[in-house]
Design a protein around this motif. Structure first.
Motif, mmCIF file in Angstrom:
data_model
loop_
_atom_site.group_PDB
_atom_site.id
_atom_site.type_symbol
_atom_site.label_atom_id
_atom_site.label_comp_id
_atom_site.label_asym_id
_atom_site.label_seq_id
_atom_site.Cartn_x
_atom_site.Cartn_y
_atom_site.Cartn_z
ATOM 1 N N SER A 231 0.819 -1.209 0.000
ATOM 2 C CA SER A 231 0.000 0.000 0.000
ATOM 3 C C SER A 231 0.854 1.260 0.000
ATOM 4 C CB SER A 231 -0.934 -0.016 1.217
ATOM 5 O OG SER A 231 -0.169 -0.015 2.422
ATOM 6 N N VAL B 63 -0.550 6.124 6.641
ATOM 7 C CA VAL B 63 -0.956 4.821 7.163
ATOM 8 C C VAL B 63 0.079 3.752 6.831
ATOM 9 C CG1 VAL B 63 -3.423 5.316 7.190
ATOM 10 C CG2 VAL B 63 -2.374 4.470 5.089
ATOM 11 N N ALA C 26 3.320 1.302 7.638
ATOM 12 C CA ALA C 26 3.605 0.485 8.816
ATOM 13 C C ALA C 26 4.475 1.232 9.822
ATOM 14 C CB ALA C 26 4.288 -0.821 8.392
ATOM 15 N N GLY D 141 2.446 3.688 12.384
ATOM 16 C CA GLY D 141 1.656 3.133 13.472
ATOM 17 C C GLY D 141 0.180 3.463 13.383
ATOM 18 N N GLU D 142 -0.248 4.188 12.332
ATOM 19 C CA GLU D 142 -1.653 4.546 12.166
ATOM 20 C C GLU D 142 -2.389 3.438 11.410
ATOM 21 O OE1 GLU D 142 -3.257 7.080 13.302
ATOM 22 O OE2 GLU D 142 -1.659 8.440 13.971
ATOM 23 N N THR D 143 -3.671 3.269 11.720
ATOM 24 C CA THR D 143 -4.491 2.290 11.024
ATOM 25 C C THR D 143 -5.226 2.966 9.864
ATOM 26 O OG1 THR D 143 -6.346 2.701 12.519
ATOM 27 C CG2 THR D 143 -4.831 0.927 13.097
ATOM 28 N N GLY D 144 -5.628 2.162 8.889
ATOM 29 C CA GLY D 144 -6.353 2.693 7.750
ATOM 30 C C GLY D 144 -5.722 2.235 6.451
ATOM 31 N N MET D 145 -6.223 2.766 5.353
ATOM 32 C CA MET D 145 -5.697 2.421 4.057
ATOM 33 C C MET D 145 -5.601 3.689 3.216
ATOM 34 S SD MET D 145 -8.921 0.688 2.091
ATOM 35 C CE MET D 145 -7.947 0.646 0.583
#
Length: 386
Positions: free
Chosen positions: A239, A312, A314, A317-321
């Protein structure tokens, strides 16, 4: 005659004989200036009278049955149309049902030039993946059976394309390395992946959804659902390689009209400063009704927006796409704009005020100038001027 003499005493505008009047250059200049100002202001007053007056009201929205029309026009200059998806969902995360839409994708080169004619997009085409409890579909018509490299559920499962290998790995929750798969080297699916970053995409059109809170997003990867969870598969790329730089050419909810803020995001260019950027737009929609002097009532929407972006990857450390996510909710209040004709009496009052006021002020200025000049001349004649 006595009656006429009595009536003559009521004359508020006594006349002075011409032989007792004095005409000056200053008076002539003030007359010209006053006339120009009066004509200019009267023309402006006529335009204001002919233009409808718009009144604004605010009340609780009790309308029912209206669909929410979303007009969108986005340009994503660094992701191919074959590798970007548009999806619309309601507030529960489920896809909207019975969407009426005319959404098109146009392939662009990296300079923004059109490559081919636009094609209509099916925004409801969400691929349903085979769950782990379902039996796999076997193909007996193909003579060859490609290897799934250990991800097959049974001996009869075949992976003849690169995407089938990736799907098998994803169902196992394994991370595929496409460089090890022969199916990904022979060019079966290379036409899509090969141009994922060498083209851009222009997505535009309209869609009508139910008038409820919801969201839509433009994100890389093929969309599908697993156990009612909406997922985007960005394989075979990580991503972090997707550049979600975008331009909002147009975003509105409903028809355009001449009042309020119906398109505050038009022309917004947003640059992704690093890979895997997630852009979120939180929109508050205010239903708006416009009642013109002539013609049918127009139902549209104004909106305000709050923007947020984050990385986002790795490492963050943030979540999402990565992608462009637009979340919208509707206000329970409605704004009503009503066109009304201006009053003729108000127009006449303003015109009289303009003419009378300017002539009065000009007369005062003329008297002051005439008196001052006369006093100065008298002093000069008497030799008292210093």
């Amino acid at each position: 005659m006595r009656f006429l003499d009595s009536l003559r005493r009521l004359d508020a505008y006594p006349k002075i004989d011409n032989e007792f009047s004095i005409r000056t250059v200053c008076g002539a200049a003030l007359t010209l200036i006053s006339t120009i100002v009066i004509v200019t202001l009267v023309i402006g007053e006529i335009n204001a009278y002919l233009s409808p007056n718009v009144s604004e009201e605010l009340f609780v929205d009790t309308t029912r049955g209206h669909k929410l029309k979303i007009n969108l026009d986005f340009t994503i200059p660094r992701i191919s149309c074959d590798y970007v998806s548009l999806d619309a969902q309601d507030s529960t995360g489920e896809q909207h049902l019975h969407i009426e839409h005319n959404i098109y994708k146009r392939r662009l080169d990296l300079l923004g030039n059109q490559i081919e004619e636009p094609k209509k997009e099916d925004i409801q085409a969400s691929t349903k993946r085979i769950s782990s409890t379902e039996a796999p579909v076997t193909t007996t018509t193909k003579p060859a059976c490609g290897s799934c490299y250990g991800a097959e559920k049974n001996a009869s499962q075949c992976c003849n394309t690169c995407q089938e290998v990736i799907d098998a790995y994803r169902e196992r929750k394994w991370n595929p390395n496409v460089e090890d798969f022969e199916q990904c080297k022979n060019g079966n699916d290379g036409s899509v992946e090969g141009k994922a970053f060498s083209e851009g995409c222009h997505i535009y059109g309209t869609m009508e959804v139910n008038r409820v809170e919801g969201r839509f997003h433009i994100a890389p990867g093929k969309s599908f659902s697993i156990n009612h969870i909406h997922v985007h598969d960005v394989q075979p790329y990580s991503s972090g390689r997707f550049n979600t730089t975008h331009k909002i050419n147009t975003l509105s909810f409903g028809e355009q009209f001449g009042f309020g803020t119906t398109r505050p995001l038009d022309g917004l260019m947003v640059e992704a400063t690093e890979g895997a950027m997630m852009f979120q737009y939180y929109i508050k929609i205010v239903p708006t009704m416009f009642v013109p002097l002539n013609g049918p009532t127009l139902y549209t929407n104004q909106f305000s927006v709050t923007k947020h972006q984050k990385s986002v990857t790795a490492m963050s450390g943030e979540t999402g796409m990565p992608g462009i996510f637009v979340n919208y909710e509707l206000s329970p209040l409605m704004v009503k704009f009503t066109e009304k004709r201006n009053s003729l009496g108000h127009f006449a009052t303003n015109v009289c005020a303009i003419i009378g006021g300017i002539f009065t002020v000009a007369g005062i200025i003329d008297s002051l100038l005439f008196t001052s000049i006369h006093v100065i001349k008298r002093k000069i004649e008497l030799g008292k001027a210093s």
